[in-house]
Enzyme design. Structure first.
Site, short mmCIF file in Angstrom:
data_model
loop_
_atom_site.label_atom_id
_atom_site.label_comp_id
_atom_site.label_asym_id
_atom_site.label_seq_id
_atom_site.Cartn_x
_atom_site.Cartn_y
_atom_site.Cartn_z
N TYR A 1 33.94 -19.09 10.32
CA TYR A 1 33.27 -17.88 9.84
C TYR A 1 31.80 -18.00 10.19
O TYR A 1 31.31 -19.09 10.53
CB TYR A 1 33.45 -17.71 8.32
CG TYR A 1 32.77 -18.79 7.51
CD1 TYR A 1 33.38 -20.01 7.30
CD2 TYR A 1 31.49 -18.59 6.98
CE1 TYR A 1 32.75 -21.02 6.59
CE2 TYR A 1 30.85 -19.59 6.26
CZ TYR A 1 31.49 -20.80 6.08
OH TYR A 1 30.85 -21.80 5.38
N GLY B 1 34.47 -23.89 -3.80
CA GLY B 1 33.12 -23.35 -3.98
C GLY B 1 32.98 -22.38 -5.14
O GLY B 1 31.90 -22.23 -5.70
N TRP C 1 37.39 -24.59 7.85
CA TRP C 1 37.51 -23.62 6.76
C TRP C 1 37.37 -22.24 7.40
O TRP C 1 36.33 -21.98 7.98
CB TRP C 1 36.42 -23.83 5.70
CG TRP C 1 36.47 -22.76 4.67
CD1 TRP C 1 35.82 -21.55 4.67
CD2 TRP C 1 37.27 -22.76 3.48
NE1 TRP C 1 36.16 -20.81 3.57
CE2 TRP C 1 37.03 -21.53 2.82
CE3 TRP C 1 38.16 -23.69 2.91
CZ2 TRP C 1 37.67 -21.20 1.61
CZ3 TRP C 1 38.78 -23.35 1.70
CH2 TRP C 1 38.52 -22.13 1.07
N GLU D 1 32.16 -29.04 -6.16
CA GLU D 1 30.89 -28.59 -5.57
C GLU D 1 29.89 -28.27 -6.67
O GLU D 1 29.91 -27.18 -7.19
CB GLU D 1 31.11 -27.37 -4.68
CG GLU D 1 32.02 -27.68 -3.49
CD GLU D 1 32.14 -26.53 -2.51
OE1 GLU D 1 31.23 -25.69 -2.46
OE2 GLU D 1 33.15 -26.48 -1.81
#
Ligand SMILES: *[C@@H]1O[C@H](CO)[C@@H](O)[C@H](O)[C@H]1NC(C)=O
Ligand SMILES: *[C@@H]1O[C@H](CO)[C@@H](O)[C@H](O)[C@H]1NC(C)=O
Length: 366
Positions: free
Chosen positions: A257, A98, A346, A139
């Site tokens: 997260y 990212g 992730w 990305e």
């Protein structure tokens, strides 16, 4: 009779053997991100079938894949370290991420010569650092031309991987890519046939649907269901299947997260409540273990919404949407029932004493 039975069992064994080498049986994976500082030797690799080592970079001048000198020691010993606890776990070197410069990927993919440089250097790095595969996290390709070039890159990558395997006699490297939640990136379609023919599987990034950087109201950051919008994991998976990617090449992403906002009004604290920006961190991202600390320290109220499949908690004007064990369990059960290949998360360093990793493995029945 005995000979016949023996032949039958040998044939069965051969077929089973062939089946397992022709495709993956299941992927229960997690990314390890060097930027977190989480020690590789602490990963409980017994809870996973595949581990992604993130990230290698792309040099925009040479179009070669590179491991930064700061990461070299950990990356080159990654496979050996994680196989100490689980000798059969497979490792993939993940490229991009990212925070990578997407323009460098656009440029690399636009010419045959730069694609070759990317492909050859990636295979070289995977072999010299003992990875079992490569994962591309671009990305995102965001124009029709980028998508066409992404398809060419994947097709050429597969040819090169097969030829390297024939030449050396080594098992072919695994090839995967992390992709947007749906089979199009804001109406620009992914190159479905190249993806199907060239990759072992895709990691569908079914998260970040809501976050303080792009939503002024709270929301389920990684809902599994939402009949009113396209922001759900089930919608995303369905678009990939309807576009033509086989279910057994689709792996569902789980976030370890959450996203935190500052509420406009402490008493308006459900989904889609007005906010005045991010809480906790710049983008509002906060790992699962830290969320549990936040709840304990503030006596925060924590709830699970089974319609969206999302957890949330709040204390005062701080509001966090995230995946707790209920959400992880429901998503993994969905993946299993939908007949897709598995799940990935992730990222491993954000888990809290393996609670989510264990919940996922047990929901899969592993
Ligand atoms: C991204 O890479 C391109 C070249 O590929 C370069 O022109 C641009 O300055 C880079 N952007 C950043 C933010 O580094
Ligand atoms: C989930 O949240 C929505 C929106 O706030 C609400 O309408 C729905 O009743 C909730 N479902 C459950 C099971 O809590």
């Amino acid at each position: 009779m005995a000979a016949k039975t023996l032949t039958f069992f040998l044939t069965l064994l051969f077929l089973l053997q062939f089946h397992s080498s022709a495709g993956q049986n299941a992927v229960r994976a997690v990314y390890w991100f060097a930027g977190t500082g989480f020690p590789v030797s602490d990963i409980d690799s017994t809870l996973f079938t595949h581990l992604f080592c993130a990230f290698a970079g792309l040099n925009p001048q040479t179009n070669r894949v590179v491991i930064s000198s700061a990461n070299q020691a950990q990356f080159s010993t990654f496979t050996r370290t994680v196989q100490q606890k689980n000798p059969s776990v497979k490792t993939l070197l993940s490229i991009g991420g990212g925070d990578a410069n997407a323009t460098a990927f656009d440029g690399m993919a636009s010419q045959a010569v730069s694609r070759k440089s990317f492909i050859d250097s990636s295979i070289g790095l995977a072999r010299s650092n003992n990875f079992h595969g490569l994962d591309l996290d671009w990305e995102y390709p965001s124009t029709p031309t980028h998508m066409t070039n992404f398809g060419l890159l994947l097709a050429e990558w597969r040819v090169a991987v097969a030829s390297e395997s024939r030449r050396t006699g080594n098992t072919p490297l695994l090839l995967s890519a992390a992709v947007f939640r749906s089979s199009d990136h804001y109406t620009i379609n992914y190159p479905i046939s190249s993806i199907s023919n060239s990759l072992d599987w895709i990691n569908v990034m079914a998260y970040d649907f809501y976050g303080p950087g792009w939503s002024s109201v709270t929301g389920p950051p990684a809902a599994l269901y939402d009949p009113r919008t396209t922001k759900s994991g089930s919608y995303g998976v369905t678009t990939w299947i309807q576009a033509g990617v086989a279910a057994n090449k689709i792996v569902l992403g789980l976030p370890f997260y959450g996203r935190a906002w500052k509420l406009a009004n402490a008493n308006n604290n459900g989904f889609f409540a007005p906010t005045v920006g991010a809480a906790i961190s710049k983008e509002g991202d906060i790992g699962y273990a830290q969320i549990n600390n936040f709840i304990a320290q503030n006596g925060a109220r924590a709830l699970y919404n089974s319609s969206f499949v999302s957890n949330f908690c709040y204390s005062g004007t701080t509001w966090i949407g995230y995946d707790d064990r209920e959400s992880i369990s429901a998503k993994v059960t969905y993946a299993k029932n939908r007949g897709i290949l598995g799940y990935f998360a992730w990222q491993v360093g954000a888990d809290d004493k393996w609670a989510l990793s264990r919940q996922a493995a047990s929901a899969w029945g592993a």
